[in-house]
Design a protein around this motif. Structure first.
Motif, short mmCIF file in Angstrom:
data_model
loop_
_atom_site.label_atom_id
_atom_site.label_comp_id
_atom_site.label_asym_id
_atom_site.label_seq_id
_atom_site.Cartn_x
_atom_site.Cartn_y
_atom_site.Cartn_z
N VAL A 101 27.98 24.96 50.58
CA VAL A 101 27.71 25.12 49.29
C VAL A 101 28.72 24.82 48.49
CG1 VAL A 101 27.03 26.87 47.49
CG2 VAL A 101 25.93 27.03 49.57
N GLY A 120 27.07 26.02 44.09
CA GLY A 120 27.15 27.51 43.65
C GLY A 120 27.85 27.89 42.39
N HIS A 175 22.61 27.58 43.55
CA HIS A 175 22.79 28.84 44.04
C HIS A 175 23.67 29.93 43.27
CE1 HIS A 175 22.13 28.20 48.61
NE2 HIS A 175 21.16 27.32 48.08
N ILE A 206 26.07 32.72 43.08
CA ILE A 206 26.70 33.28 44.39
C ILE A 206 27.45 34.60 43.90
CG2 ILE A 206 26.85 31.18 45.43
CD1 ILE A 206 29.90 31.20 44.37
N GLU A 219 22.18 34.60 45.89
CA GLU A 219 22.76 34.70 47.31
C GLU A 219 23.40 36.35 47.51
OE1 GLU A 219 25.67 32.38 49.25
OE2 GLU A 219 24.63 30.81 48.81
N ARG A 265 30.62 28.76 51.36
CA ARG A 265 30.55 28.58 49.90
C ARG A 265 32.26 28.21 49.52
NH1 ARG A 265 29.06 34.03 51.08
NH2 ARG A 265 31.23 34.54 50.18
#
Ligand SMILES: *Cc1c(COP(=O)(O)O)cnc(C)c1O
Length: 222
Positions: free
Chosen positions: A21, A44, A65, A67, A86, A211
């Motif tokens: 990510v 992210g 995403h 995060i 997430e 990430r």
């Protein structure tokens, strides 16, 4: 090295089964496009207002995403497009995501965030709170969220054995949760841990999503 080269180097170093990510928060759209040009599609971000500007300006096949810590009152803004939230850190947030997903006619992927780090500042469910919540079974009735796994941030420390211990605790808890609550849910398969400074350890602790921001895009200017 430029962004594309750094991204490729990191991707090559990841074991099979671990995906990247690319954390693009505080980095502009043209830098995201450099990563996109290398085939990166999962990004992210952690601020709703930043996404509001970036998402319309960038290609539609990017999977976003969320995060960071998400406030309940912001869910409605990201629900129409977010691919995965997430860091679900409370039953209340999960309920709100389900509610907004219903309104949009979507199913939103989520991870439950665990609080394992010793720092008091980190968000997330303690292991006991997570067990208690899963035990209620309430989440089984939420048809518009799909719990895809767990996420955590290790302590910010140079002590690699502590980081490893925390990530292994998360990986063990994943096995427990999988066996007890998600044995019949193949989608419960993600373990999101590892950032620029600790993703190599995370890869050894069965992370499936790392990430990474700084190691690709350089330092953030806040
Ligand atoms: C910013 C952020 C990252 C990326 O951190 P880097 O150290 O820049 O790789 C990862 N996870 C979360 C939750 C973040 O907020």
């Amino acid at each position: 090295m430029n962004i594309g080269q750094k991204l490729q180097k990191i991707r090559k170093s990841l074991p099979e089964g671990t995906r990247l990510v690319a954390v693009s928060k505080f980095h502009p759209a043209d830098e995201i496009m450099e990563a996109y040009a290398e085939g990166q599609r999962t990004f992210g971000e952690s601020h709703e207002q930043e996404l509001r500007v970036k998402v319309p300006a960038l290609p539609k096949d990017i999977e976003w995403h969320f995060i960071g810590h998400l406030q309940t009152n912001k869910v409605k803004y990201i629900a129409p497009y977010i691919n995965m939230v997430e860091a679900v850190d409370s039953p209340k947030l999960l309920r709100e995501i389900n509610k907004q997903a219903v309104r949009c006619g979507r199913v939103i992927n989520v991870l439950l965030e665990l609080h394992i780090a010793e720092e008091a500042t980190k968000y997330g469910f303690t292991l006991d709170a997570c067990r208690d919540f899963l035990e209620t079974g309430e989440w089984r009735e939420m048809a518009n969220v799909k719990i895809c796994g767990l996420m955590m941030m290790a302590s910010l420390t140079d002590d690699t054995s502590q980081i490893r211990r925390e990530m292994e605790t998360a990986a063990d808890f994943f096995d427990e949760a999988k066996a007890r609550y998600f044995a019949d849910c193949p989608e419960f398969c993600e373990r999101s841990w590892g950032m620029s400074d600790d993703y190599e350890i995370a890869c050894q602790c069965r992370s499936t999503l790392v990430r990474i921001g700084t190691a690709i895009f350089g330092p953030r200017v806040y």
